[in-house]
Design a protein around this motif. Sequence first.
Motif, PDB file in Angstrom:
ATOM      1  N   SER A 119      -8.706  14.217  -7.772  1.00 33.74           N
ATOM      2  CA  SER A 119      -9.079  15.360  -6.945  1.00 33.74           C
ATOM      3  C   SER A 119      -7.982  16.420  -6.906  1.00 33.74           C
ATOM      4  O   SER A 119      -8.233  17.554  -6.494  1.00 33.74           O
ATOM      5  N   ALA A 120      -6.758  16.044  -7.283  1.00 37.66           N
ATOM      6  CA  ALA A 120      -5.616  16.968  -7.244  1.00 37.66           C
ATOM      7  C   ALA A 120      -5.385  17.523  -5.841  1.00 37.66           C
ATOM      8  O   ALA A 120      -5.235  18.739  -5.643  1.00 37.66           O
ATOM      9  N   THR A 121      -5.402  16.637  -4.890  1.00 38.62           N
ATOM     10  CA  THR A 121      -5.176  16.992  -3.488  1.00 38.62           C
ATOM     11  C   THR A 121      -4.323  15.892  -2.864  1.00 38.62           C
ATOM     12  O   THR A 121      -4.072  14.865  -3.481  1.00 38.62           O
ATOM     13  N   VAL A 122      -3.889  16.083  -1.628  1.00 38.51           N
ATOM     14  CA  VAL A 122      -3.431  14.968  -0.807  1.00 38.51           C
ATOM     15  C   VAL A 122      -4.487  14.745   0.250  1.00 38.51           C
ATOM     16  O   VAL A 122      -5.238  15.676   0.566  1.00 38.51           O
ATOM     17  N   PRO A 123      -4.578  13.545   0.793  1.00 37.75           N
ATOM     18  CA  PRO A 123      -3.809  12.346   0.475  1.00 37.75           C
ATOM     19  C   PRO A 123      -4.444  11.563  -0.679  1.00 37.75           C
ATOM     20  O   PRO A 123      -5.534  11.881  -1.133  1.00 37.75           O
ATOM     21  N   ALA A 124      -3.698  10.530  -1.123  1.00 37.34           N
ATOM     22  CA  ALA A 124      -4.278   9.510  -1.988  1.00 37.34           C
ATOM     23  C   ALA A 124      -3.717   8.170  -1.539  1.00 37.34           C
ATOM     24  O   ALA A 124      -2.561   8.080  -1.118  1.00 37.34           O
ATOM     25  N   LEU A 125      -4.530   7.158  -1.623  1.00 39.66           N
ATOM     26  CA  LEU A 125      -4.108   5.809  -1.249  1.00 39.66           C
ATOM     27  C   LEU A 125      -4.104   4.930  -2.487  1.00 39.66           C
ATOM     28  O   LEU A 125      -5.048   4.970  -3.284  1.00 39.66           O
ATOM     29  N   VAL A 126      -3.039   4.158  -2.651  1.00 44.30           N
ATOM     30  CA  VAL A 126      -3.008   3.136  -3.693  1.00 44.30           C
ATOM     31  C   VAL A 126      -2.906   1.792  -2.998  1.00 44.30           C
ATOM     32  O   VAL A 126      -1.988   1.554  -2.211  1.00 44.30           O
ATOM     33  N   ASP A 127      -3.909   0.963  -3.252  1.00 42.73           N
ATOM     34  CA  ASP A 127      -3.970  -0.362  -2.625  1.00 42.73           C
ATOM     35  C   ASP A 127      -4.260  -1.358  -3.737  1.00 42.73           C
ATOM     36  O   ASP A 127      -5.414  -1.533  -4.133  1.00 42.73           O
ATOM     37  N   GLY A 128      -3.193  -1.967  -4.250  1.00 44.82           N
ATOM     38  CA  GLY A 128      -3.375  -2.855  -5.400  1.00 44.82           C
ATOM     39  C   GLY A 128      -3.891  -2.058  -6.589  1.00 44.82           C
ATOM     40  O   GLY A 128      -3.291  -1.058  -6.972  1.00 44.82           O
ATOM     41  N   ASP A 129      -5.036  -2.466  -7.140  1.00 50.44           N
ATOM     42  CA  ASP A 129      -5.593  -1.779  -8.312  1.00 50.44           C
ATOM     43  C   ASP A 129      -6.372  -0.521  -7.964  1.00 50.44           C
ATOM     44  O   ASP A 129      -6.777   0.217  -8.853  1.00 50.44           O
ATOM     45  N   VAL A 130      -6.629  -0.308  -6.693  1.00 51.74           N
ATOM     46  CA  VAL A 130      -7.475   0.822  -6.290  1.00 51.74           C
ATOM     47  C   VAL A 130      -6.615   2.042  -5.989  1.00 51.74           C
ATOM     48  O   VAL A 130      -5.668   1.970  -5.211  1.00 51.74           O
ATOM     49  N   SER A 131      -6.965   3.155  -6.623  1.00 53.21           N
ATOM     50  CA  SER A 131      -6.293   4.419  -6.364  1.00 53.21           C
ATOM     51  C   SER A 131      -7.373   5.421  -5.981  1.00 53.21           C
ATOM     52  O   SER A 131      -8.311   5.656  -6.741  1.00 53.21           O
ATOM     53  N   LEU A 132      -7.246   6.001  -4.799  1.00 48.32           N
ATOM     54  CA  LEU A 132      -8.384   6.702  -4.211  1.00 48.32           C
ATOM     55  C   LEU A 132      -7.953   7.991  -3.528  1.00 48.32           C
ATOM     56  O   LEU A 132      -6.974   8.009  -2.786  1.00 48.32           O
TER      57      LEU A 132
ATOM     58  N   GLU B  82     -15.528  -1.195  -3.605  1.00 47.65           N
ATOM     59  CA  GLU B  82     -14.968  -0.232  -4.561  1.00 47.65           C
ATOM     60  C   GLU B  82     -16.009   0.762  -5.061  1.00 47.65           C
ATOM     61  O   GLU B  82     -15.713   1.957  -5.219  1.00 47.65           O
ATOM     62  N   ALA B  83     -17.208   0.269  -5.328  1.00 44.98           N
ATOM     63  CA  ALA B  83     -18.273   1.167  -5.792  1.00 44.98           C
ATOM     64  C   ALA B  83     -18.554   2.222  -4.726  1.00 44.98           C
ATOM     65  O   ALA B  83     -18.726   3.414  -5.016  1.00 44.98           O
TER      66      ALA B  83
ATOM     67  N   MET C  27       0.842  -1.187   0.000  1.00 45.23           N
ATOM     68  CA  MET C  27       0.000   0.000   0.000  1.00 45.23           C
ATOM     69  C   MET C  27       0.887   1.250   0.000  1.00 45.23           C
ATOM     70  O   MET C  27       1.892   1.289   0.700  1.00 45.23           O
ATOM     71  N   GLN C  28       0.479   2.244  -0.798  1.00 45.28           N
ATOM     72  CA  GLN C  28       1.235   3.500  -0.827  1.00 45.28           C
ATOM     73  C   GLN C  28       0.308   4.649  -0.425  1.00 45.28           C
ATOM     74  O   GLN C  28      -0.826   4.722  -0.894  1.00 45.28           O
ATOM     75  N   LEU C  29       0.827   5.515   0.408  1.00 47.64           N
ATOM     76  CA  LEU C  29       0.078   6.713   0.772  1.00 47.64           C
ATOM     77  C   LEU C  29       0.814   7.932   0.243  1.00 47.64           C
ATOM     78  O   LEU C  29       1.954   8.195   0.624  1.00 47.64           O
ATOM     79  N   TYR C  30       0.146   8.662  -0.634  1.00 47.63           N
ATOM     80  CA  TYR C  30       0.646   9.956  -1.090  1.00 47.63           C
ATOM     81  C   TYR C  30       0.242  10.978  -0.033  1.00 47.63           C
ATOM     82  O   TYR C  30      -0.946  11.163   0.226  1.00 47.63           O
ATOM     83  N   SER C  31       1.225  11.605   0.556  1.00 42.69           N
ATOM     84  CA  SER C  31       0.997  12.335   1.799  1.00 42.69           C
ATOM     85  C   SER C  31       1.889  13.562   1.872  1.00 42.69           C
ATOM     86  O   SER C  31       2.982  13.596   1.287  1.00 42.69           O
ATOM     87  N   PHE C  32       1.428  14.594   2.571  1.00 46.61           N
ATOM     88  CA  PHE C  32       2.288  15.721   2.920  1.00 46.61           C
ATOM     89  C   PHE C  32       2.312  15.783   4.442  1.00 46.61           C
ATOM     90  O   PHE C  32       1.254  15.710   5.074  1.00 46.61           O
ATOM     91  N   PHE C  33       3.487  15.912   5.009  1.00 49.78           N
ATOM     92  CA  PHE C  33       3.609  15.757   6.473  1.00 49.78           C
ATOM     93  C   PHE C  33       2.670  16.670   7.244  1.00 49.78           C
ATOM     94  O   PHE C  33       2.103  16.287   8.260  1.00 49.78           O
ATOM     95  N   ASN C  34       2.490  17.895   6.725  1.00 46.22           N
ATOM     96  CA  ASN C  34       1.728  18.886   7.474  1.00 46.22           C
ATOM     97  C   ASN C  34       0.267  18.978   7.059  1.00 46.22           C
ATOM     98  O   ASN C  34      -0.458  19.828   7.550  1.00 46.22           O
ATOM     99  N   SER C  35      -0.166  18.130   6.147  1.00 45.00           N
ATOM    100  CA  SER C  35      -1.563  18.127   5.712  1.00 45.00           C
ATOM    101  C   SER C  35      -2.387  17.355   6.735  1.00 45.00           C
ATOM    102  O   SER C  35      -2.092  16.198   7.050  1.00 45.00           O
ATOM    103  N   SER C  36      -3.428  17.997   7.249  1.00 44.91           N
ATOM    104  CA  SER C  36      -4.171  17.308   8.308  1.00 44.91           C
ATOM    105  C   SER C  36      -5.076  16.211   7.732  1.00 44.91           C
ATOM    106  O   SER C  36      -5.435  15.280   8.450  1.00 44.91           O
ATOM    107  N   THR C  37      -5.406  16.292   6.446  1.00 43.89           N
ATOM    108  CA  THR C  37      -6.168  15.180   5.859  1.00 43.89           C
ATOM    109  C   THR C  37      -5.250  13.965   5.641  1.00 43.89           C
ATOM    110  O   THR C  37      -5.674  12.826   5.821  1.00 43.89           O
TER     111      THR C  37
END
Lengths: 213, 213
Positions: free
Chosen positions: A50-63, B88-89, A1-11
């Motif tokens: 959404s062009a924001t952080v965060p985003a999660l990639v879990d296998g095929d799902v990018s959210l 996913e949906a 799993m990958q988390l696209y993150s900014f350290f200071n972003s509260s989301t």
Amino acid sequence: MQLYSFFNSSTSYRVRIALALKGLAFDTIPVNIRVGEHRAQPYVDEVNASATVPALVDGDVSLGQSLAIIDYLDAKYPQSRLVPQDIEARARVLELSMLISCDIHPVNNLRILKYLQGPLALSAEQKDAWYRHWVAEGMAGVERLLVKYGHGAWCFGDTPTLADVCLIPQIANAQRMGCDLSAYPRAMAVFAQAETHPAFLAAAPNRQPDYSV
Amino acid sequence: MQLYSFFNSSTSYRVRIALALKGLAFDTIPVNIRVGEHRAQPYVDEVNASATVPALVDGDVSLGQSLAIIDYLDAKYPQSRLVPQDIEARARVLELSMLISCDIHPVNNLRILKYLQGPLALSAEQKDAWYRHWVAEGMAGVERLLVKYGHGAWCFGDTPTLADVCLIPQIANAQRMGCDLSAYPRAMAVFAQAETHPAFLAAAPNRQPDYSV
């Protein structure tokens, strides 16, 4: 799993807490929102529309969207459930979470503060007053909800829920911005509780690989 | 069931759509947010600690925050489910709903616009530019998500979901404020679809008992 993150972003911070509470391992991929990396390609097209952080990639799902990500994690990895299944308990947790996530956080995030000082050319004092105004409005509601419906060591009971996951980064941000939080003793008691919890500590901005002062 | 609502509040509009889609009867109790009725007693202490509209009263349960209310309705009255159960949906529906509910709506709601023109003394032109700026930012993300993941007559499939419940009031507001929405054809096709649907029509501002021009 990958988390696209900014350290200071509260989301981002919210999702880091959720992952830590669930004991899920992940790689952090820093996205520096101060220099606009969240608006660059290929991030927007391939990872987070959404062009924001965060985003999660879990296998095929990018959210994208922190609350959608946490709901997804709760459904797929139900250990340490963050949103209760009982209808009324669930409603209370979501009510507080949405008050923070819709009424407080969005009006005080980085892009808004940049717009106030950029296109609107407001002073630092006006920006700070803006920040404190919305924190005071929103935190008064948070405190009312906690006094009316809260119980236990956390917002709602003796284990952390989504409400705590939203509350702690919001208070941390408000402290960083110098807000007076003395009018919210119930919320601050929950914050003190989080300061002793390893998942909340591991998710804090100063423990992230992209942390800088 | 009672819904505390303001005709022109897009979060009230969301809940009205959800109730109509589920075929639930309710009494509307108007709360005039233009004159601050949402901040008055006994509303704040007895009905909605968030001090906002909407609020739902269903028997012993009194609940604020539109998305918490809709989640509650979906759990308690599962006919015409608005958030899918497939993991996913569900994630896609929530992602789009949160983009609207956290990234667009909160920064353009009435209290923010009042602050811009009150304490910050900005001009009507600056306020309108602010409004259009955040609509453009957010709707670009909405359109990207719909192009990438959307399908069917509605945002995600052939029946309305929470995504549509959030999208339609947002577009209606943006139209009222004179925003150019031509860059979002997929979103506007969903909006056109809603204009033919009785639940969406019944929930519209101009069909509410407190409607005024």
